[in-house]
Write a protein that holds these residues in place. Structure first.
Motif, PDB file in Angstrom:
ATOM      1  N   THR A   1      -6.684   7.654  -5.629  1.00 26.37           N
ATOM      2  CA  THR A   1      -5.419   6.988  -5.915  1.00 26.37           C
ATOM      3  C   THR A   1      -4.285   7.594  -5.096  1.00 26.37           C
ATOM      4  N   THR A   2      -4.247   8.926  -5.059  1.00 25.63           N
ATOM      5  CA  THR A   2      -3.203   9.596  -4.286  1.00 25.63           C
ATOM      6  C   THR A   2      -3.309   9.222  -2.810  1.00 25.63           C
TER       7      THR A   2
ATOM      8  N   VAL B   1      -4.612   6.442  -1.425  1.00 25.06           N
ATOM      9  CA  VAL B   1      -4.201   5.061  -1.121  1.00 25.06           C
ATOM     10  C   VAL B   1      -2.695   4.890  -1.269  1.00 25.06           C
ATOM     11  N   LEU B   2      -2.085   5.611  -2.215  1.00 26.66           N
ATOM     12  CA  LEU B   2      -0.619   5.520  -2.345  1.00 26.66           C
ATOM     13  C   LEU B   2       0.064   6.147  -1.127  1.00 26.66           C
ATOM     14  N   ALA B   3      -0.529   7.215  -0.597  1.00 23.41           N
ATOM     15  CA  ALA B   3       0.033   7.843   0.606  1.00 23.41           C
ATOM     16  C   ALA B   3      -0.072   6.891   1.802  1.00 23.41           C
TER      17      ALA B   3
ATOM     18  N   ARG C   1      -0.012   3.618   1.541  1.00 20.36           N
ATOM     19  CA  ARG C   1       1.029   2.612   1.292  1.00 20.36           C
ATOM     20  C   ARG C   1       2.393   3.127   1.788  1.00 20.36           C
ATOM     21  N   ASP C   2       2.711   4.389   1.451  1.00 23.32           N
ATOM     22  CA  ASP C   2       4.018   4.938   1.835  1.00 23.32           C
ATOM     23  C   ASP C   2       4.160   5.043   3.353  1.00 23.32           C
TER      24      ASP C   2
ATOM     25  N   ILE D   1      -8.053  -2.093   1.828  1.00 29.93           N
ATOM     26  CA  ILE D   1      -6.751  -1.419   1.885  1.00 29.93           C
ATOM     27  C   ILE D   1      -5.803  -2.229   2.777  1.00 29.93           C
TER      28      ILE D   1
ATOM     29  N   ALA E   1      -4.817  -5.419   0.928  1.00 33.35           N
ATOM     30  CA  ALA E   1      -3.896  -5.195  -0.201  1.00 33.35           C
ATOM     31  C   ALA E   1      -2.485  -4.948   0.316  1.00 33.35           C
ATOM     32  N   LEU E   2      -2.361  -4.210   1.427  1.00 37.43           N
ATOM     33  CA  LEU E   2      -1.039  -3.887   1.968  1.00 37.43           C
ATOM     34  C   LEU E   2      -0.577  -4.937   2.980  1.00 37.43           C
TER      35      LEU E   2
ATOM     36  N   SER F   1     -10.267   3.031  -6.455  1.00 36.97           N
ATOM     37  CA  SER F   1      -8.962   3.387  -5.885  1.00 36.97           C
ATOM     38  C   SER F   1      -8.276   2.182  -5.228  1.00 36.97           C
ATOM     39  N   ILE F   2      -9.039   1.196  -4.792  1.00 37.73           N
ATOM     40  CA  ILE F   2      -8.422  -0.019  -4.250  1.00 37.73           C
ATOM     41  C   ILE F   2      -7.707  -0.768  -5.382  1.00 37.73           C
TER      42      ILE F   2
ATOM     43  N   ALA G   1      -6.493   0.667  -7.959  1.00 39.10           N
ATOM     44  CA  ALA G   1      -5.307   1.474  -8.254  1.00 39.10           C
ATOM     45  C   ALA G   1      -4.162   1.099  -7.313  1.00 39.10           C
ATOM     46  N   LEU G   2      -4.507   0.884  -6.049  1.00 38.72           N
ATOM     47  CA  LEU G   2      -3.496   0.501  -5.071  1.00 38.72           C
ATOM     48  C   LEU G   2      -2.891  -0.858  -5.440  1.00 38.72           C
ATOM     49  N   GLU G   3      -3.744  -1.815  -5.755  1.00 40.14           N
ATOM     50  CA  GLU G   3      -3.234  -3.148  -6.105  1.00 40.14           C
ATOM     51  C   GLU G   3      -2.425  -3.099  -7.390  1.00 40.14           C
TER      52      GLU G   3
ATOM     53  N   LEU H   1       0.961  -1.699  -6.611  1.00 38.08           N
ATOM     54  CA  LEU H   1       1.812  -2.709  -5.956  1.00 38.08           C
ATOM     55  C   LEU H   1       2.335  -3.703  -7.005  1.00 38.08           C
TER      56      LEU H   1
ATOM     57  N   SER I   1       3.175   8.759  -4.330  1.00 42.40           N
ATOM     58  CA  SER I   1       1.895   9.287  -3.858  1.00 42.40           C
ATOM     59  C   SER I   1       1.845  10.809  -4.013  1.00 42.40           C
TER      60      SER I   1
ATOM     61  N   ASN J   1      -0.800  12.226 -10.814  1.00 43.27           N
ATOM     62  CA  ASN J   1      -1.366  10.886 -10.621  1.00 43.27           C
ATOM     63  C   ASN J   1      -2.699  10.687 -11.335  1.00 43.27           C
TER      64      ASN J   1
END
Lengths: 298, 95
Positions: free
Chosen positions: A176-177, A179-181, A183-184, A224, A227-228, B44-45, B47-49, B52, B64, B69
């Motif tokens: 999770t960390t 994929v959020l990184a 995104r950022d 990924i 999604a982005l 984790s995908i 989680a990303l969606e 968002l 992040s 988290n």
């Protein structure tokens, strides 16, 4: 050849890597390259599974049995690209001849400043893409890497160029960390380097035809990007021997979202197209294939 | 097993809608059950969606670099508590 690639310990160890680096930086690349011959022999005799994987792959790529010297050449090429990472990190592209193809395709895709995925593979040297820092210094590249997979090498490369540590998004921690990184970084317009040929243990994969037979490819890089809503540009750096690298960029997808209902079908199409392009670039110079494990046998 | 609070229920519906979990009834998601790997089997995908979708709906970003988290995404209850906390601080202009 049953073990997952991630369970194979890193070859060489800290001292050997330190020695090569010191010789390389103090005596220069030719002296360090002379050391690649004993290193290649050591690897050849000590790493049976990798040797067999190399032989099987080369036979597949050349459609003829692979000879001992082919396997030695393969390992030597691999060792050479690892050595060159030292130089590429310490001094950039200086001293190398790096051909770049498809830069316009990359530039078209990133024209809107919203970031993109650079989708590569374990062929040749992704490090050769550092040439971008010289021709397009304003571009920011972030690379998803598992720092824990090759700890000694990672430590060495980071020590050579501390800025590289900031470039890396660690894939080894919780997903999770990571994929959020991603995104950022994408939100800031960075190019996100992902490798599309190896899945980590437990990661979802789907089969695609590759060198004539189905092989499993990870779906995460494509999901990924979708999604982005990031465009995807293929990016490969092939080592051509001597001090020559060829870097290729090729537009792959526009960054459309994938509706969940269509996911399986769209993923099958994307993975098949990725596998076909990866095969094309690998066939340009099969000695650049650096997945030394039973790739088809999962 | 405890019941969903109204905020948890709203978030559960967002999870089901944004991740297209057609076979899952939002009201049936146990607040303390693991979201990932376990019952719902999210990855984790997802989680990303989900992150968002949350930023779109609630107007703040899940960070992040938050060391919590893993805990925040561990269950509906934890995620909802985090969302509610962020919403209140965002609304009062504290951030």
């Amino acid at each position: 050849m049953k073990a997952h690639w991630s369970e194979r310990r890193e070859g060489g160890g800290r001292f050997a890597l330190w020695l090569i680096r010191s010789i390389g930086l103090h005596l220069g690349r030719p002296a360090a390259r002379a050391l690649l011959y004993p290193i290649t022999l050591y690897f050849y005799f000590r790493r049976g599974p990798e040797r067999r994987a190399s032989r099987a792959f080369l036979a597949r790529a050349f459609a003829r049995p692979a000879r001992e010297r082919d396997v030695l050449r393969h390992i030597h090429r691999y060792a050479g690209t690892i050595l060159d990472r030292v130089f590429l990190l310490a001094r950039g592209a200086h001293g190398f001849v790096i051909g770049v193809q498809g830069l316009e395709e990359l530039e078209t895709r990133i024209a809107h400043g919203r970031g993109a995925v650079l989708l590569g593979a374990h062929i040749g040297s992704f490090e050769a893409l550092r040439v971008l820092a010289e021709i397009r210094p304003e571009l920011r590249v972030r690379m998803l890497m598992d720092r824990g997979q090759t700890p000694a090498l990672t430590e060495l490369l980071h020590a050579l160029n501390p800025a590289v540590a900031d470039m890396v998004i660690d894939a080894g921690g919780d997903g999770t960390t990571a994929v959020l990184a991603i995104r950022d970084a994408a939100a800031q317009g960075a190019l996100i380097g992902l490798l599309g040929d190896r899945a980590r243990p437990g990661e979802p994969t789907q089969a695609a035809r590759f060198f004539g037979e189905p092989a499993q490819f990870p779906v995460a890089p494509h999901l990924i990007a979708a999604a982005l809503e990031l465009p995807v540009v293929l990016a490969f750096g092939l080592y051509r021997g001597g001090n020559r690298y060829d870097v290729y960029f090729e537009s792959f997808s526009t960054g459309a979202a994938i509706p969940r209902a269509d996911r399986q079908a769209r993923l099958a199409e994307l993975l098949q197209r990725y596998a076909a392009r990866l095969e094309y670039y690998t066939r340009l110079d099969p000695y650049n294939w650096f997945n030394f494990y039973a790739f088809w046998n999962v | 097993m405890s019941a969903q609070t109204p905020a948890e229920h709203e978030l559960a519906e967002l999870i089901v809608a944004s991740l297209n979990l057609e076979s899952t009834n939002a009201a049936a998601i146990a607040p303390e059950a693991p979201l990932f790997g376990g019952g719902l089997g999210l990855d984790s995908i997802d989680a990303l969606e989900l992150a968002l979708a949350i930023s779109k709906r609630y107007g703040f970003s899940l960070r992040s670099d938050n060391p919590d988290n893993k805990r925040i995404f561990s269950s509906l209850r934890e995620l909802s508590a985090h969302v509610e906390k962020q919403r209140s601080t965002t609304c009062s202009g504290a951030r």
